[in-house]
Design a protein around this motif. Structure first.
Motif, mmCIF file in Angstrom:
data_model
loop_
_atom_site.group_PDB
_atom_site.id
_atom_site.type_symbol
_atom_site.label_atom_id
_atom_site.label_comp_id
_atom_site.label_asym_id
_atom_site.label_seq_id
_atom_site.Cartn_x
_atom_site.Cartn_y
_atom_site.Cartn_z
ATOM 1 N N VAL A 219 31.213 11.544 10.512
ATOM 2 C CA VAL A 219 32.426 10.732 10.400
ATOM 3 C C VAL A 219 32.253 9.667 9.330
ATOM 4 O O VAL A 219 33.184 9.384 8.555
ATOM 5 N N ARG A 220 31.077 9.100 9.255
ATOM 6 C CA ARG A 220 30.813 8.085 8.240
ATOM 7 C C ARG A 220 30.851 8.685 6.828
ATOM 8 O O ARG A 220 31.448 8.109 5.912
ATOM 9 N N ASP A 221 30.248 9.854 6.657
ATOM 10 C CA ASP A 221 30.201 10.466 5.335
ATOM 11 C C ASP A 221 31.557 11.025 4.907
ATOM 12 O O ASP A 221 31.941 10.929 3.737
ATOM 13 N N ALA A 222 32.276 11.641 5.843
ATOM 14 C CA ALA A 222 33.538 12.309 5.499
ATOM 15 C C ALA A 222 34.706 11.350 5.386
ATOM 16 O O ALA A 222 35.597 11.537 4.548
ATOM 17 N N PHE A 223 34.703 10.308 6.232
ATOM 18 C CA PHE A 223 35.878 9.420 6.280
ATOM 19 C C PHE A 223 35.553 7.942 6.134
ATOM 20 O O PHE A 223 36.450 7.115 6.240
#
Length: 229
Positions: A219-223
């Motif tokens: 979630v941190r990397d994608a959004f």
């Protein structure tokens, strides 16, 4: 029992009886009445009988009632009950999409990054409600071009969502957070994608889901959304 079915999966009568704290014959009587009222559907697999909610509208009604219900109607007397209640508030399914603090956090992150756009609120009664996320306050959310690009890159077939009959973006008023979480076709596709990537796993109680370590970093990397431990 209806709350236990709110993640959309069918559950056995024995499981629902345990959730309600009643005997299996008592649960069967109530489930039969719920089926007659059109709230649940019965499914048979061999000698076993399972029940699932009749549709997402039942969840919407339950979530709406939970918003105006006392936040903690039953006293928590055991560590297990306390842990379960906290888990439900942290992250749970609302039929086929994510709810709880995780669902609200994702919704707010998408808005902050311009992936979704929210129109100005218009109070249905013509006056400002006490709670900004109450059902008496109308809000309309839209998928932005930037959002369509980002979600497509994430593996969601946005074009298929746009062609479908189901609204792409809807919201639910989260009963525990008193704010909006993402529903609609996009909310369902996002939750399904999280499960496909093993970013989510089901908990031991119905509706409870847990964000995995891979999910937190994903979630941190994608959004660019940081989810607290």
């Amino acid at each position: 029992m209806l709350k236990a079915l709110c993640d959309g999966r069918p559950l056995a009568v024995t499981v629902l009886a345990a959730e309600a704290g009643v005997s299996v014959p008592t649960a069967s009587v109530h489930l039969t009445r719920l089926a007659e009222a059109g709230l649940v559907r019965a499914e048979h697999s061999g000698r076993h009988r399972y029940f699932r909610l009749a549709g997402p509208d039942v969840v919407t009604a339950l979530e709406a009632l939970a918003v105006i219900a006392p936040p903690d109607p039953a006293p928590v007397t055991t560590l297990r009950a306390h842990s379960r209640r906290n888990a439900l508030r942290r992250s749970r399914t609302c039929y086929d999409h994510l709810a709880g603090s995780l669902g609200v956090l994702l919704m707010e992150g998408f808005l902050d990054q311009g992936l979704l756009r929210r129109e100005e609120d218009v109070p249905a009664s013509g006056r400002r409600p006490d709670r900004p996320a109450s059902y008496g306050r109308r809000a309309t959310y839209h998928l932005t071009p930037r959002g369509a690009e980002r979600f497509t890159g994430f593996g969601i077939d946005v074009d298929a969502l746009l062609r479908g009959r189901r609204p792409v973006v809807r919201y639910c008023v989260d009963w525990s957070e008193r704010r909006h979480h993402l529903a609609g076709a996009l909310g369902a596709a996002l939750a399904a994608r999280f499960f496909d990537l093993t970013w989510l796993r089901y908990g031991v109680s119905p509706r409870v889901v847990h964000l995995t370590d891979a999910g937190g970093s994903g979630v941190r990397d994608a959004f660019a959304i940081e989810v607290a431990d």
